[in-house]
Design an enzyme around this catalytic site. Structure first.
Site, PDB file in Angstrom:
ATOM      1  N   ASP A 170      48.983  -1.375 -25.636  1.00 51.15           N
ATOM      2  CA  ASP A 170      47.548  -1.157 -25.475  1.00 51.15           C
ATOM      3  C   ASP A 170      46.827  -2.199 -26.323  1.00 51.15           C
ATOM      4  O   ASP A 170      47.353  -2.669 -27.342  1.00 51.15           O
ATOM      5  CB  ASP A 170      47.168   0.252 -25.950  1.00 51.15           C
ATOM      6  CG  ASP A 170      45.715   0.586 -25.659  1.00 51.15           C
ATOM      7  OD1 ASP A 170      45.438   1.070 -24.549  1.00 51.15           O
ATOM      8  OD2 ASP A 170      44.862   0.356 -26.536  1.00 51.15           O
ATOM      9  N   ILE A 173      39.558  -3.238 -29.410  1.00 53.64           N
ATOM     10  CA  ILE A 173      38.806  -3.835 -30.513  1.00 53.64           C
ATOM     11  C   ILE A 173      38.523  -2.747 -31.543  1.00 53.64           C
ATOM     12  O   ILE A 173      38.016  -1.676 -31.193  1.00 53.64           O
ATOM     13  CB  ILE A 173      37.487  -4.450 -30.020  1.00 53.64           C
ATOM     14  CG1 ILE A 173      37.770  -5.556 -28.992  1.00 53.64           C
ATOM     15  CG2 ILE A 173      36.685  -5.017 -31.187  1.00 53.64           C
ATOM     16  CD1 ILE A 173      36.528  -6.095 -28.318  1.00 53.64           C
ATOM     17  N   HIS A 174      38.851  -3.021 -32.807  1.00 47.48           N
ATOM     18  CA  HIS A 174      38.630  -2.050 -33.877  1.00 47.48           C
ATOM     19  C   HIS A 174      37.902  -2.693 -35.045  1.00 47.48           C
ATOM     20  O   HIS A 174      37.839  -3.923 -35.160  1.00 47.48           O
ATOM     21  CB  HIS A 174      39.963  -1.465 -34.355  1.00 47.48           C
ATOM     22  CG  HIS A 174      40.669  -0.649 -33.318  1.00 47.48           C
ATOM     23  ND1 HIS A 174      40.250   0.600 -32.936  1.00 47.48           N
ATOM     24  CD2 HIS A 174      41.759  -0.919 -32.560  1.00 47.48           C
ATOM     25  CE1 HIS A 174      41.052   1.072 -31.992  1.00 47.48           C
ATOM     26  NE2 HIS A 174      41.967   0.166 -31.744  1.00 47.48           N
ATOM     27  N   GLU A 237      45.416  -2.515 -20.741  1.00 46.19           N
ATOM     28  CA  GLU A 237      44.145  -3.107 -20.326  1.00 46.19           C
ATOM     29  C   GLU A 237      44.230  -4.600 -20.057  1.00 46.19           C
ATOM     30  O   GLU A 237      43.347  -5.171 -19.406  1.00 46.19           O
ATOM     31  CB  GLU A 237      43.062  -2.835 -21.380  1.00 46.19           C
ATOM     32  CG  GLU A 237      42.561  -1.402 -21.409  1.00 46.19           C
ATOM     33  CD  GLU A 237      43.394  -0.495 -22.291  1.00 46.19           C
ATOM     34  OE1 GLU A 237      43.008   0.670 -22.490  1.00 46.19           O
ATOM     35  OE2 GLU A 237      44.454  -0.950 -22.777  1.00 46.19           O
ATOM     36  N   GLU A 293      26.820  -1.024 -37.041  1.00 47.91           N
ATOM     37  CA  GLU A 293      27.506  -0.572 -35.840  1.00 47.91           C
ATOM     38  C   GLU A 293      26.568  -0.649 -34.642  1.00 47.91           C
ATOM     39  O   GLU A 293      25.358  -0.828 -34.778  1.00 47.91           O
ATOM     40  CB  GLU A 293      28.020   0.861 -36.033  1.00 47.91           C
ATOM     41  CG  GLU A 293      29.180   0.975 -37.008  1.00 47.91           C
ATOM     42  CD  GLU A 293      30.494   0.449 -36.436  1.00 47.91           C
ATOM     43  OE1 GLU A 293      30.490  -0.054 -35.298  1.00 47.91           O
ATOM     44  OE2 GLU A 293      31.528   0.547 -37.132  1.00 47.91           O
TER      45      GLU A 293
END
Length: 496
Positions: A170, A173-174, A237, A293
């Site tokens: 997998d 984006i983190h 993905e 964020e």
């Protein structure tokens, strides 16, 4: 066709930039020195971030900063995906059809392939953590977005991990904060697949090998942002990027961990998520904040995050570091275009022909708010628009608000949407509330401190705003019809 006029085939970041250089006002380079510590983000905030960034901001070109203070020869790219027209050009699709285009790619996936390491662009230069002078803080110019950030962040690092039991991979984006010369903390929002892989490895007392792939073909970045149920557990993905480009993404074996790297990445960080190790996100700064964020706020620093021990950094020669401004339009496109695709495919499957288009509005960072353009063609379509909203919530669980409009409303023009809400909406009969549903923890209003009736962080009241005209009244709500005239001769430069 001459070589000069041959279309540019995009398969990495550099070819994407070559395309942008041919399009006026979509790309700009500067050789003026810039400090990656808050200054770079402060400049781009004014030039091109857009989105939920505090005003003044605007939507401008992608920018390459060629003179990074403290990093001779380094280059940082920001805002590559911040403009929907720019994204459309790099994906080869009309900007208003991007959601549908992505939806087709999901249906026509092509799995990635592993190629030989010899000649892999991402491994032209190698720095190993075992080297005496290794310090990732001196090798890579990770930006700090604001003076209150917990530290420098890799904002567009695509983490690649694999299920230790099944081997399924997998990419996601983190939030990655540099904590030391060979350590990076990682934040997982609830339900992320790589976090499930980490939990499995941790229960077995083992580290989880990962690679952090940066500065990639835009198709890889956008394709990686799909979420369940469109991409269920075990779905890779990278195959969506294959569907977009109609050829597989190439992978190579990492050099120091049992994992793969994306072969044409500009930068790859190899490492392991350590079992049973947690760190405070702002342990080096004590600011109390993480970073800006997508909802537009500086989120609180997390008090207990898993830690990646870096084992190597591999790069192309003269690599480009890509970053983004957290609350800006780039996040909207990264998250929002896959959201549009997921909603469109789900609603079309459930209610064929009813939904014309979807826009995941930038006010919600591409996640929290979607506008659905509905076309009622018969009496029995009345009420189906609200069913479409329910399907949208099921297709993307982080969605908080759905606005329903008719086919004559431009969903990409907020003025037009608010016009529909003003003239085709009555609050007491056109609003549907669905309380107590799981959404996203980064929305600060979704917290018991906002209202004690909220049962937990990330639980929300989902809302449908039905701004469509009732079927039996459509004839009374016809917009003024102006004569179609070619205006080009009167202001030619406006229509170029």
């Amino acid at each position: 066709m001459s070589q000069q006029n041959k279309p540019i085939a995009i398969d990495d970041l550099r070819s994407a930039l070559e395309l942008l250089k041919t399009i006026p006002q979509q790309y700009h380079e500067t050789n003026v020195e810039i400090d990656p510590n808050a200054d770079l983000a402060g400049v781009y905030k004014q030039i091109g971030a857009g989105g939920t960034v505090q005003r003044p901001t605007r939507l401008g070109p992608a920018m390459m900063f060629n003179n990074i203070k403290g990093y001779p020869g380094a280059k940082v790219l920001v805002g590559l995906l911040a403009d929907r027209e720019r994204v459309a050009a790099m994906l080869g699709a009309p900007s208003v059809e991007l959601g549908k285009y992505m939806g087709q790619a999901v249906k026509n996936c092509i799995a990635p392939i592993v190629v030989a390491n010899a000649g892999a662009p991402c491994q032209e230069v190698v720095y190993k953590a075992s080297d005496k002078d290794f310090d990732l803080r001196k090798i890579l110019p990770a930006p700090t977005n604001t003076p209150e950030d917990a530290g420098p962040y890799f904002c567009e690092g695509l983490v690649l991990g694999s299920d230790p039991e099944t081997g399924h991979s997998d990419v996601t984006i983190h939030r990655l904060c540099v904590q030391g010369k060979d350590s990076i903390s990682i934040y997982f929002a609830p339900g992320r697949h790589i976090d499930a892989f980490r939990e499995k490895a941790e229960k077995a007392g083992k580290p989880l090998p990962v690679t952090i792939n940066m500065s990639l073909d835009p198709a890889i970045m956008i394709g990686s942002c799909f979420e369940a149920p469109t991409t269920p557990f075990g779905f890779d993905e990278l195959s969506i990027a294959g569907g977009l480009r109609k050829k597989p993404v190439e992978l190579v074996k990492a050099l120091t961990v049992n994992q793969h790297s994306i072969a044409k990445a500009e930068i790859v960080i190899e490492g392991e998520i350590l079992p049973n190790v947690r760190v405070v996100e702002d342990q080096n700064t004590n600011t109390g904040h993480a970073m800006p964020e997508f909802p537009g706020y500086n989120g609180p620093a997390n008090q207990s995050l898993p830690l990646i021990r870096v084992t190597a950094i591999t790069t192309r020669k003269n690599p480009i570091m890509q970053t983004l401004i957290g609350p800006g339009e780039e996040h909207t496109n990264l998250a929002g275009i896959p959201t549009e695709a997921s909603i469109y495919n789900a609603v079309e499957a459930a209610l064929p022909g009813l939904l014309k288009n979807v826009y995941a509005h930038t006010a919600g960072g591409g996640k929290f708010m979607s506008i659905l353009q509905i076309q009622k063609t018969k009496p029995t379509d009345q009420g189906r628009e609200r069913q479409a909203a329910l399907v949208a919530f099921a297709a993307y669980y982080e969605l908080k608000q759905v606005i329903l409009v008719d086919e004559d409303v431009d969903i990409f023009d907020s003025n037009d949407v608010f016009w529909a809400m003003t003239t085709r909406y009555q609050g007491d009969i056109s609003t549907i509330f669905i309380p107590g549903v799981r959404c996203h923890p980064l929305d600060p209003s979704q917290d018991p401190s906002f209202d004690p009736k909220i049962l937990g962080k990330g639980i929300s009241t989902k809302t449908i705003f039905d701004c469509t005209v009732p079927w039996n009244l459509k004839a009374k709500f016809k917009r003024a019809q102006f004569k179609e005239v070619d205006a080009t001769p009167y202001l030619p430069e406006w229509f170029k």
